[in-house]
Design a protein around this motif. Structure first.
Motif, PDB file in Angstrom:
ATOM      1  N   ALA A  23       0.805  -1.314   0.641  1.00 43.86           N
ATOM      2  CA  ALA A  23       0.058   0.089  -0.197  1.00 43.86           C
ATOM      3  C   ALA A  23       0.528   1.184   0.273  1.00 43.86           C
ATOM      4  N   HIS A  26       3.126   1.746  -3.219  1.00 44.12           N
ATOM      5  CA  HIS A  26       2.004   1.420  -4.853  1.00 44.12           C
ATOM      6  C   HIS A  26       0.851   3.159  -4.480  1.00 44.12           C
ATOM      7  N   GLN A  27       1.012   3.865  -3.467  1.00 45.17           N
ATOM      8  CA  GLN A  27       0.755   5.320  -3.107  1.00 45.17           C
ATOM      9  C   GLN A  27      -0.955   4.631  -2.541  1.00 45.17           C
ATOM     10  N   LEU A  28      -1.065   3.655  -2.202  1.00 44.77           N
ATOM     11  CA  LEU A  28      -2.422   3.560  -1.767  1.00 44.77           C
ATOM     12  C   LEU A  28      -3.163   3.567  -0.410  1.00 44.77           C
ATOM     13  N   LYS A  33      -6.959  -1.259   0.142  1.00 44.39           N
ATOM     14  CA  LYS A  33      -7.044  -1.053  -0.942  1.00 44.39           C
ATOM     15  C   LYS A  33      -6.035  -2.781  -1.634  1.00 44.39           C
ATOM     16  N   ALA A  34      -5.042  -2.837  -0.610  1.00 44.75           N
ATOM     17  CA  ALA A  34      -3.897  -4.001  -1.473  1.00 44.75           C
ATOM     18  C   ALA A  34      -4.457  -5.129  -1.963  1.00 44.75           C
ATOM     19  N   CYS A  37      -6.648  -5.465  -4.611  1.00 45.70           N
ATOM     20  CA  CYS A  37      -5.789  -5.452  -5.802  1.00 45.70           C
ATOM     21  C   CYS A  37      -4.965  -6.576  -6.130  1.00 45.70           C
ATOM     22  N   PHE A 107      -0.090  -4.636  -8.798  1.00 45.38           N
ATOM     23  CA  PHE A 107      -0.660  -3.175  -8.632  1.00 45.38           C
ATOM     24  C   PHE A 107      -0.725  -2.671  -9.942  1.00 45.38           C
ATOM     25  N   GLY A 121     -12.796   4.443 -11.093  1.00 45.88           N
ATOM     26  CA  GLY A 121     -11.037   3.638 -10.059  1.00 45.88           C
ATOM     27  C   GLY A 121     -10.451   3.977 -11.466  1.00 45.88           C
ATOM     28  N   ALA A 125      -6.838   5.701 -11.498  1.00 42.76           N
ATOM     29  CA  ALA A 125      -5.154   5.718 -12.054  1.00 42.76           C
ATOM     30  C   ALA A 125      -5.074   6.168 -13.170  1.00 42.76           C
TER      31      ALA A 125
END
Length: 145
Positions: A23, A26-28, A33-34, A37, A107, A121, A125
């Protein structure tokens, strides 16, 4: 990006640590959220066949954690857990599969059920990529002939 449902899972510390690192890397927004993914990656690729459910999971070191999943992800997790109903065992297998996979595969791919232009989403991105690299070309329906 849609309503989420909170569930409790028992995960080993190395899995929760890895989700937290991914997280951050990958700037989640968070480890939920990770995990989302990871579920998307496994559910939408051939990786689903390589998931080994970690049934032993009675390890005293496992932590009970709350994770937020979208309805479709929770339904997929339940379907994959249909033999014994243990969502935690399936989640451990999904995470372990993704830990062994190339991070970019897990990711770095935008996965949506809708067309990218209709997926909030994916649009987020694309916006982030444009800010970082400039213009982005979106190719939809690349698998259609």
């Amino acid at each position: 990006a849609g309503a989420k449902e909170t569930i409790k899972l028992k995960l080993p510390p190395e899995a929760t640590d890895w989700l937290e690192r991914m997280a951050a890397s990958h700037q989640l927004p968070d480890s939920s959220k990770a995990l989302r993914c990871c579920i998307n990656c496994v559910a939408q690729s051939g990786a689903r066949d390589s998931v080994e459910r970690e049934l032993q999971g009675g390890d005293n070191n496992d932590k009970e954690v709350e994770m937020e999943l979208a309805r479709q992800q929770l339904e997929w997790l339940r379907a994959e857990s249909s033999e014994d109903g243990c969502l935690s065992a399936t989640a451990r297998g999904v995470i372990r599969t993704c830990m062994l996979e190339d991070e970019q595969v897990v990711f770095g791919v935008v996965r949506c059920k809708l067309k990218i232009r209709q997926c909030e989403g994916a649009q987020d991105a694309v916006d982030r990529i444009e800010k970082k690299y400039g213009s982005v070309t979106v190719q939809e329906e690349v698998w259609k002939k």
